[in-house]
Design a protein around this motif. Structure first.
Motif, PDB file in Angstrom:
ATOM      1  N   LEU A 196       0.842  -1.184   0.000  1.00 54.31           N
ATOM      2  CA  LEU A 196       0.000   0.000   0.000  1.00 54.31           C
ATOM      3  C   LEU A 196       0.882   1.241   0.000  1.00 54.31           C
ATOM      4  CD1 LEU A 196      -2.911   1.123   0.210  1.00 54.31           C
ATOM      5  CD2 LEU A 196      -2.646   1.099   2.693  1.00 54.31           C
ATOM      6  N   LEU A 239      -4.825   6.711 -10.321  1.00 56.79           N
ATOM      7  CA  LEU A 239      -5.389   5.644  -9.500  1.00 56.79           C
ATOM      8  C   LEU A 239      -6.174   4.660 -10.358  1.00 56.79           C
ATOM      9  CD1 LEU A 239      -6.746   7.558  -6.357  1.00 56.79           C
ATOM     10  CD2 LEU A 239      -4.643   6.217  -6.522  1.00 56.79           C
ATOM     11  N   CYS A 249      -3.186   2.195  -3.529  1.00 60.16           N
ATOM     12  CA  CYS A 249      -2.743   3.521  -3.089  1.00 60.16           C
ATOM     13  C   CYS A 249      -3.921   4.260  -2.476  1.00 60.16           C
ATOM     14  CB  CYS A 249      -2.192   4.316  -4.280  1.00 60.16           C
ATOM     15  SG  CYS A 249      -1.687   6.010  -3.864  1.00 60.16           S
ATOM     16  N   LEU A 250      -3.673   4.910  -1.368  1.00 55.24           N
ATOM     17  CA  LEU A 250      -4.654   5.772  -0.716  1.00 55.24           C
ATOM     18  C   LEU A 250      -4.101   7.183  -0.695  1.00 55.24           C
ATOM     19  CD1 LEU A 250      -6.630   5.189   2.540  1.00 55.24           C
ATOM     20  CD2 LEU A 250      -5.154   7.182   2.351  1.00 55.24           C
ATOM     21  N   PHE A 294      -9.333   6.352  -2.628  1.00 50.63           N
ATOM     22  CA  PHE A 294      -8.574   5.171  -3.048  1.00 50.63           C
ATOM     23  C   PHE A 294      -9.381   4.403  -4.086  1.00 50.63           C
ATOM     24  CE2 PHE A 294     -11.122   4.085   0.622  1.00 50.63           C
ATOM     25  CZ  PHE A 294     -11.654   2.832   0.348  1.00 50.63           C
TER      26      PHE A 294
END
Length: 234
Positions: A102, A123, A131-132, A141
């Motif tokens: 992550l 994204l 990925c946040l 996300f």
């Protein structure tokens, strides 16, 4: 400075990696993210934010048009990874060179709508790289194939499609079953939580937008599930 090809990894980590961008970096949120991560990467000018706070990034990736010589001189040359092509943003340059379960990005949501939309596009294009993105008010996300979250009743829960996608939900005020979402048609913003949330989707392309108060819960949920979609062709 090292020239890095698209397929080369700069950072490989068994745990979350913090990525600091050159946009609006809310300090309190960034400190929370840094506390959740091991390795830290600066996206071009994002390295300055880290250095000003006494944090040496493990790597700095980008075209280096925002990192001034004053700050680049403070970095060991082997930590500077220049990517000169101009067909991608610094966020994309970084995300495609980080191998981790992550990536936690701060400094990519903020006042410039064009930069934020570009980040959302990245994204959507790389669903295989969990990925946040966290900002002052929200976290964003790419939804994994299946997601389980426990949030406060009445919490805002928004879904925004980046391509046509459908899914199934439990625990939302307005269920998404039977709905076909698309960016130029039906979107799912400003839904509300009624109980423990379960989501599944028939393909990649859905972004989830939640209040930043949900940051820790979302990180735990993404790390506890298979958050990767297969890489998209092209």
């Amino acid at each position: 400075m090292t020239e890095i090809g698209l397929i080369d990894s700069v950072i490989e980590s068994a745990g979350p990696v913090a990525l600091i961008g050159g946009g609006d970096v809310p300090g309190a949120v960034a400190e929370r993210v840094l506390g959740m991560a091991g390795a830290v990467v600066g996206a071009d000018g994002g390295a300055e934010w880290l250095l000003r706070r006494g944090r040496m990034p493990d790597a700095v990736i980008g075209d280096m048009d925002s990192l001034t010589p004053r700050w680049s001189r403070r970095l060991p040359p082997e930590r500077l990874h220049r990517v000169t092509e101009q067909d991608s943003t610094d966020f994309e340059k970084c995300l495609t060179r980080i191998e981790a379960p992550l990536v936690l990005g701060v400094g990519f949501l903020g006042a410039q709508v064009d930069h934020m939309l570009a980040a959302f596009s990245v994204l959507a294009r790389f669903p295989d790289r969990p990925c946040l993105l966290a900002g002052s008010n929200d976290v964003v996300f790419h939804a994994p194939p299946r997601l389980r979250l426990t949030l406060g009743r009445g919490a805002r829960f928004s879904l925004y499609p980046m391509r046509q996608v459908s899914g199934h939900s439990v625990g939302l005020e307005w269920p998404i079953d039977g709905v076909t979402f698309a960016p130029d048609a039906r979107v799912g913003t400003s839904n509300r939580v009624r109980g423990p949330v379960e989501l599944s989707f028939d393909g990649p392309g859905m972004l989830v937008i939640l209040p930043v108060a949900a940051l820790a819960d979302v990180v735990a949920a993404l790390l506890g599930s298979d958050a990767r979609w297969p890489a998209l062709a092209g």
